[in-house]
Design a protein around this motif. Structure first.
Motif: not given
Length: 263
Positions: A118, A122, A164
């Motif tokens: 993640v 990001r 995700i």
């Protein structure tokens, strides 16, 4: 299909051994510049030397640090701000009964298997969007769909990766950036080899033979009836990286040997 990734920079987490190293080798062989990652400088240097021995012209560098730690991810992004291809391969696993897994262990698995990817996504995705081209690949597992009762916490993190990656693929719609997951099944990686080495030695069998017996016993739905090689998994990852694979996004690509019994 000829895959040429010259001019592209790839970051592969947990790439000093096993599936991660095979992915790094596959990308380097396709002429990408590759940043390897491992927890220690020694493991990174060993992997760099391995790739350079295999591909004399490989453009590889390394980053040592545990990407399960937020500050280490920040350091990676600062040292290597440019990335065209991100492969989130970092993952841990352990056989443990649900009632013996405390909160600390759940959190450790979540930080390593989920949040490392993640944080890197990001950090790198905005730069990919600005360039109008990018690839993100999460290394999930058939355990994301076939939750193993002996390591539920591991299966949970692998399912989270699917959510995700699918959500990010939708978020990246129309940007030129694709996001996919690759789901290995039983694979004769370094970790699995270490686990089976004692049994192989005691029975006077090869690692491949013992791995095949493991698949027969624990994953009887396997269609190939053997463990995959790390190269077979890496091949799928490399496939989704070039421009030719631009229409493959939001996918959960199984390299599980047919273990998951679904169409």
């Amino acid at each position: 299909m000829i895959i040429n990734l010259s001019g592209k920079k790839a970051v592969v987490s947990a790439s000093t051994a096993g599936i991660g190293l095979a992915i790094a080798k596959g990308l380097a062989a396709s002429e990408a510049e590759v940043v390897l990652n491992g927890r220690t400088r020694e493991s990174v240097d060993r992997a760099l030397n391995d790739i350079r021995r295999s591909y004399a012209n490989a453009k590889v560098t390394g980053f040592a640090g545990d990407l399960a730690i937020p500050q280490t991810c920040e350091k990676m992004l600062a040292e290597h701000p440019n990335c065209d291809i991100l492969v989130n391969c970092l993952g841990i696993y352990a056989l443990q009964d649900f009632f013996d897994i405390d909160d600390t262990e759940w959190e450790r698995f979540f930080q390593s298997n989920v949040m490392s990817g993640v944080r890197l996504a990001r950090g790198y995705l905005p730069r990919m969007v600005a360039k109008g081209w990018g690839r993100v690949v999460f290394i999930s597992s058939e355990s994301a769909l076939n939750i193993p009762p002996e390591m539920i916490h591991y299966g949970f993190t692998k399912t989270a990766q699917l959510a995700i990656s699918r959500g990010l693929a939708k978020r990246m719609a129309g940007t030129g950036v694709t996001v996919n997951s690759v789901l290995p099944g039983p694979t004769l990686s370094d970790g699995v080899a270490s686990m089976l080495k004692e049994t192989a030695s005691a029975q006077g069998k090869s690692l491949e033979e013992v791995a095949t017996e493991f698949v027969w016993q624990h994953r009887p739905s396997s269609v190939i009836q053997r463990a995959a090689t790390v190269e077979e998994v890496a091949n799928m990852v490399v496939y989704v990286c070039p421009t030719q694979a631009s229409a493959t996004t939001g996918a959960a690509l199984r390299v599980d040997g047919g273990v998951v019994d679904t169409i």
